[in-house]
Enzyme design. Sequence first.
Site, PDB file in Angstrom:
ATOM      1  N   GLU A 222      -9.630  -1.510  13.249  1.00 18.10           N
ATOM      2  CA  GLU A 222     -10.022  -2.441  12.193  1.00 18.10           C
ATOM      3  C   GLU A 222      -8.916  -3.459  11.923  1.00 18.10           C
ATOM      4  O   GLU A 222      -7.752  -3.099  11.800  1.00 18.10           O
ATOM      5  CB  GLU A 222     -10.326  -1.665  10.909  1.00 18.10           C
ATOM      6  CG  GLU A 222     -10.653  -2.542   9.718  1.00 18.10           C
ATOM      7  CD  GLU A 222     -10.207  -1.916   8.407  1.00 18.10           C
ATOM      8  OE1 GLU A 222      -9.763  -2.666   7.530  1.00 18.10           O
ATOM      9  OE2 GLU A 222     -10.294  -0.685   8.271  1.00 18.10           O
TER      10      GLU A 222
ATOM     11  N   GLU B 139       0.561   4.226   0.837  1.00 20.00           N
ATOM     12  CA  GLU B 139      -0.100   5.244   1.647  1.00 20.00           C
ATOM     13  C   GLU B 139       0.951   5.978   2.476  1.00 20.00           C
ATOM     14  O   GLU B 139       1.705   5.353   3.207  1.00 20.00           O
ATOM     15  CB  GLU B 139      -1.133   4.604   2.574  1.00 20.00           C
ATOM     16  CG  GLU B 139      -2.253   3.878   1.851  1.00 20.00           C
ATOM     17  CD  GLU B 139      -3.208   3.207   2.825  1.00 20.00           C
ATOM     18  OE1 GLU B 139      -3.116   3.484   4.035  1.00 20.00           O
ATOM     19  OE2 GLU B 139      -4.040   2.400   2.377  1.00 20.00           O
TER      20      GLU B 139
ATOM     21  N   ARG C  89      -0.257   2.213  13.171  1.00 22.89           N
ATOM     22  CA  ARG C  89      -0.886   0.981  12.685  1.00 22.89           C
ATOM     23  C   ARG C  89      -0.774   0.763  11.185  1.00 22.89           C
ATOM     24  O   ARG C  89      -1.320  -0.209  10.660  1.00 22.89           O
ATOM     25  CB  ARG C  89      -2.362   0.966  13.080  1.00 22.89           C
ATOM     26  CG  ARG C  89      -3.215   2.040  12.418  1.00 22.89           C
ATOM     27  CD  ARG C  89      -4.677   1.853  12.801  1.00 22.89           C
ATOM     28  NE  ARG C  89      -5.547   2.756  12.058  1.00 22.89           N
ATOM     29  CZ  ARG C  89      -6.876   2.664  12.058  1.00 22.89           C
ATOM     30  NH1 ARG C  89      -7.461   1.694  12.747  1.00 22.89           N
ATOM     31  NH2 ARG C  89      -7.614   3.531  11.388  1.00 22.89           N
ATOM     32  N   HIS C  90      -0.061   1.632  10.464  1.00 24.54           N
ATOM     33  CA  HIS C  90       0.043   1.496   9.016  1.00 24.54           C
ATOM     34  C   HIS C  90       1.449   1.082   8.582  1.00 24.54           C
ATOM     35  O   HIS C  90       2.442   1.569   9.117  1.00 24.54           O
ATOM     36  CB  HIS C  90      -0.325   2.809   8.314  1.00 24.54           C
ATOM     37  CG  HIS C  90      -1.789   3.096   8.302  1.00 24.54           C
ATOM     38  ND1 HIS C  90      -2.396   3.887   9.251  1.00 24.54           N
ATOM     39  CD2 HIS C  90      -2.778   2.669   7.471  1.00 24.54           C
ATOM     40  CE1 HIS C  90      -3.698   3.951   8.993  1.00 24.54           C
ATOM     41  NE2 HIS C  90      -3.953   3.224   7.930  1.00 24.54           N
TER      42      HIS C  90
ATOM     43  N   ARG D 156       0.845  -1.195   0.000  1.00 26.92           N
ATOM     44  CA  ARG D 156       0.000   0.000   0.000  1.00 26.92           C
ATOM     45  C   ARG D 156       0.883   1.248   0.000  1.00 26.92           C
ATOM     46  O   ARG D 156       1.652   1.465   0.944  1.00 26.92           O
ATOM     47  CB  ARG D 156      -0.907   0.022   1.237  1.00 26.92           C
ATOM     48  CG  ARG D 156      -1.835  -1.195   1.364  1.00 26.92           C
ATOM     49  CD  ARG D 156      -3.030  -1.095   0.436  1.00 26.92           C
ATOM     50  NE  ARG D 156      -3.824  -2.320   0.432  1.00 26.92           N
ATOM     51  CZ  ARG D 156      -4.814  -2.591   1.269  1.00 26.92           C
ATOM     52  NH1 ARG D 156      -5.115  -1.711   2.223  1.00 26.92           N
ATOM     53  NH2 ARG D 156      -5.492  -3.708   1.175  1.00 26.92           N
TER      54      ARG D 156
ATOM     55  N   ARG E 209      -1.153  -6.386  12.352  1.00 25.48           N
ATOM     56  CA  ARG E 209      -2.090  -5.591  13.152  1.00 25.48           C
ATOM     57  C   ARG E 209      -2.854  -6.464  14.139  1.00 25.48           C
ATOM     58  O   ARG E 209      -3.092  -6.070  15.281  1.00 25.48           O
ATOM     59  CB  ARG E 209      -3.057  -4.830  12.243  1.00 25.48           C
ATOM     60  CG  ARG E 209      -3.856  -3.773  12.989  1.00 25.48           C
ATOM     61  CD  ARG E 209      -4.807  -3.012  12.078  1.00 25.48           C
ATOM     62  NE  ARG E 209      -4.114  -2.142  11.141  1.00 25.48           N
ATOM     63  CZ  ARG E 209      -4.731  -1.292  10.321  1.00 25.48           C
ATOM     64  NH1 ARG E 209      -6.060  -1.231  10.321  1.00 25.48           N
ATOM     65  NH2 ARG E 209      -4.049  -0.528   9.496  1.00 25.48           N
TER      66      ARG E 209
ATOM     67  N   SER F   4     -11.396  -6.274   6.565  1.00 27.76           N
ATOM     68  CA  SER F   4     -12.420  -5.637   5.745  1.00 27.76           C
ATOM     69  C   SER F   4     -12.887  -6.665   4.732  1.00 27.76           C
ATOM     70  O   SER F   4     -12.060  -7.354   4.114  1.00 27.76           O
ATOM     71  CB  SER F   4     -11.843  -4.410   5.031  1.00 27.76           C
ATOM     72  OG  SER F   4     -12.848  -3.749   4.296  1.00 27.76           O
TER      73      SER F   4
END
Length: 536
Positions: free
Chosen positions: A459, A310, A316-317, A308, A510, A462
């Site tokens: 989360e 991002e 948490r990323h 990812r 996570r 998903s």
Amino acid sequence: MADTQEGNNSTVGPDDKPLSKNALKKLEKEKEKQRKKAEAEAARKSTEAENADAEDYSKDCYGVMKLIQSTEKTGRKWSKIRDLNESVAETSVVVRARLHNSRGKGKQCFLVLRQQSFTIQGVVAASDTISKAMVKFASNINKESVVDIEGVVKTVANKIEACSQQDVELHVNKLFVASLAAPRLPLQIDDASRSIDSSAQADSSLAHVNQDTRLDNRIIDLRTPTNQALFKLEAGLCKLFRDHLTSKGFVEIHTPKIISAASEGGANVFEVSYFKGKAYLAQSPQLYKQMAIAGDFDRVFTVGGVFRAEDSNTHRHLCEFVGLDLEMAFYEHYHEVLEVIGELFVAIFKGLRDNFAEEIAIVNKQFPAEPFQFIEPTLRLEFPEAVAMLRENGVEMGDEDDLSTPNEKFLGKLVKAKYGTDYYILDKYPLAVRPFYTMPDPCNPKQSNSYDMFMRGEEILSGAQRIHDSEFLTERAKLHGVDLQKIKAYIDSFKFGCFPHGGGGIGMERVLMLYLGLDNIRKTSMFPRDPKRLTP
């Protein structure tokens, strides 16, 4: 200083004048004195060396080994420190371990030997068979060196609290350095292992190692008991995931990580050159899981890297993480999928609790946290219920707004207080915040047959029922602005009939972070990748 003038044999002094006969005799005597002194010193050193050789009757029992290049097979039986206890007392063993610490005291040296999370005290004591030189050698070995030791296991009168093997110690007979560590370590194992509880933090004399220092020197950091336990837990989590799904009829598959189009859409994708064109690193194995269902595999899962792009520098990323993904066909309702996933997580939580209690205790000793709580069957709330709970507690948000990170955490606290669980399912997300392949709710066009799962208010999965009709999928892709040509193979896979199906994607790091109550996902990633870290 005397010197000899050019062109004659006379010796001159500092004033460039020839020395007198008396001065010359004095100079010669001084030279002779210095020569005899040098000879005496050489003889003394030679005698000391000879005496040292004569006194060091252990010289063949210690030293630095030659580099191990697989030149021989000795057939020796090597022991594990974890197996050394009172049951093997008075037996001779051979171990290879790291020198965790050493302390010379008079005619003996105490060693702490370490294999992963297990430690034992070693004793090198001067005797008829152990020379003082060997004791001195043991005292001067650099910390973290790899040593081969032969010795006898002995019981002790008082427990050795500083070691995992508290009832025995190892009396060393032979000691060889197999791999010498550098004399200066970038961080100390004891400092990196220190608890973060308030009492330890209050003592300013105790050093603590910050996260960047740990990650910059990850090889040393991984040697701490906490990290040894953490990554055993991580391996256990993956095995529990695999074993449970396999027992439920799932087949493990492996999907491409280099793909022609962004699997999740959007700009958060890594672009790579691919010969004369472009390609992307997979943001998810989503499309290929669905294609496997269309290929009649019925139930599949995969474990692999997810990428990812991002620019999120949060706790948490990660830009690369391990995805635990599953997909399955169902008969009537996508809640069949929800039940399977709910049971999966319960099986994982129970498996970690029941099979890894020792590892969890080691982690909690350094990073204290409340035990993870869950209930059976898994609590399932619908999105409108969550919105109502938040509104009742002063949070303003729209019916179709996605949950912000603060609202997720707040909702987690509300759920924990009301239902007594850290883990729950949130169903019926707004369609507007879900990917193009998500099946809309036929009873409410603003909702979708999709869900997220949460641990401690964050989360961890998903998922959704996927659209399994090619025409409907094409329509939804157009609405999301997806280039149909790039996902043609994906859409075409549903043209020839496909079972209704759903699934989800889980972030392994996570899940472990939240189960253990840790504060940062980088603790559960062996070599984390984030926007600011690409090494080691």
